[in-house]
Design a protein around this motif. Structure first.
Motif, short mmCIF file in Angstrom:
data_model
loop_
_atom_site.label_atom_id
_atom_site.label_comp_id
_atom_site.label_asym_id
_atom_site.label_seq_id
_atom_site.Cartn_x
_atom_site.Cartn_y
_atom_site.Cartn_z
N ASP A 121 -17.65 1.31 -21.51
CA ASP A 121 -17.39 -0.05 -21.03
C ASP A 121 -17.55 -0.03 -19.52
N CYS A 123 -18.03 -1.57 -15.72
CA CYS A 123 -17.39 -2.68 -15.00
C CYS A 123 -16.22 -3.20 -15.81
N SER A 221 -20.98 -4.16 -21.34
CA SER A 221 -20.58 -4.53 -19.99
C SER A 221 -20.54 -6.04 -19.81
#
Length: 316
Positions: A121, A123, A221
């Motif tokens: 994952d 950011c 993201s």
């Protein structure tokens, strides 16, 4: 003063300040301060309000009249049926982002139904995406290896707190996109992930097994994607209080997509998937970036408002 009278004062103040959903916000703050649920508020509405708590409530109402986000005041927001802690270090999770999580879960439950995967994952912010994926899959009996990455120490602290409080056994990594994933550190102590090196250990076991520590089955993201010139036009709650670093996608809004997509093949296994939240007008641009990076089977998913919201692709 009775609770219902206090509630009326709060609602009027927020309405005069042109706060959207003034009645809801004043009610939410009253329940928050007086530790009441909806039933409790109904049953105790005519009770006299504790003076100290009443003053605290009115103080928070004044703060909300300045358009300070309700979620930051209450340090809580709902996402995918979980409650996440939030503060000014992270964006407030939006319901639109649940579309991203739902599509990732559909993919995982179809292509990797009973097999754990490595998921990044990028950011991560509050961690809501990666943590939700981990928890939803765990409920189905699959324990994925989930890494939450962010450049912001403040964001990682929030993500670590959420991981701990929600019981998600995930890793936290401070990284400028993929820059430090080649030899990243697992933060064992999510309660205080960045205080020192005592709770950190290098991920050497993966390499020892012939598997690279920076290779994943899925990259997901919700990066900064708002054009710089648009940010001053956003609602006050967003432009004045939410972290600009998590909003600003540079001049054309595509800065982080270029890096995340362009470098993804170095960090995705063959046949791996990438899922990205996008702005309503960014599908064609991100589709081209995915094609140029070697992705195929590119798909787009719309949100509940009918706007383009998620793009995904499979690495050839």
């Amino acid at each position: 003063m009775k609770l219902v009278e206090l509630l009326k004062i709060g609602t009027v103040a927020l309405t005069e300040a042109e706060i959207d959903n003034a009645a809801y916000d004043s009610r939410a703050l009253l329940k928050y301060i007086f530790d009441l649920d909806e039933t409790g508020l109904i049953l105790n509405g005519n009770s006299e309000a504790d003076l100290e708590k009443a003053e605290e409530y009115l103080s928070l109402i004044r703060k909300r009249t300045e358009h300070y986000p309700l979620q930051y005041i209450m340090h809580s927001t709902g996402f995918m049926d979980y409650l996440f802690y939030v503060d000014e270090n992270v964006l407030i999770p939006r319901s639109d982002t649940e579309i991203l999580v739902e599509e990732v879960l559909k993919y995982l439950n179809k292509e990797h139904k009973d097999r754990p995967v490595r998921l990044l994952d990028m950011c991560t912010g509050s961690g809501c995406i990666g943590i939700s994926c981990f928890l939803e899959r765990k409920e189905k009996g699959v324990t994925d290896d989930v890494t939450l990455a962010d450049i912001s120490e403040g964001a990682l602290s929030v993500a670590g707190r959420n991981a701990r409080e929600l019981g998600a056994d995930v890793k936290l990594v401070r990284s400028d996109i993929y820059d430090t994933l080649n030899n990243y550190l697992i933060i064992d102590n999510v309660e205080s992930p960045l205080d020192n090196n005592d709770g950190k250990r290098q991920l050497n076991d993966a390499n020892a097994k012939g598997d690279s520590a920076d290779m994943f089955d899925v990259i997901v993201s919700n990066p900064p994607y708002i054009r710089s010139d648009v940010i001053p036009t956003l609602m006050e709650e967003v432009k004045d209080y939410e972290p600009v670093i998590a909003l600003d996608g540079d001049r054309d809004g595509l800065k982080f997509y270029r890096r995340i997509i362009g470098e993804a093949p170095k960090h995705l296994r063959s046949g791996g998937a990438i899922y990205l939240e996008i702005g309503f007008d960014q599908y064609e641009d991100t589709r081209k970036l995915l094609v140029d990076a070697g992705f195929n089977d590119i798909k787009m998913f719309k949100d509940l408002a009918g706007l383009d919201r998620v793009v995904c692709g499979i690495l050839k």
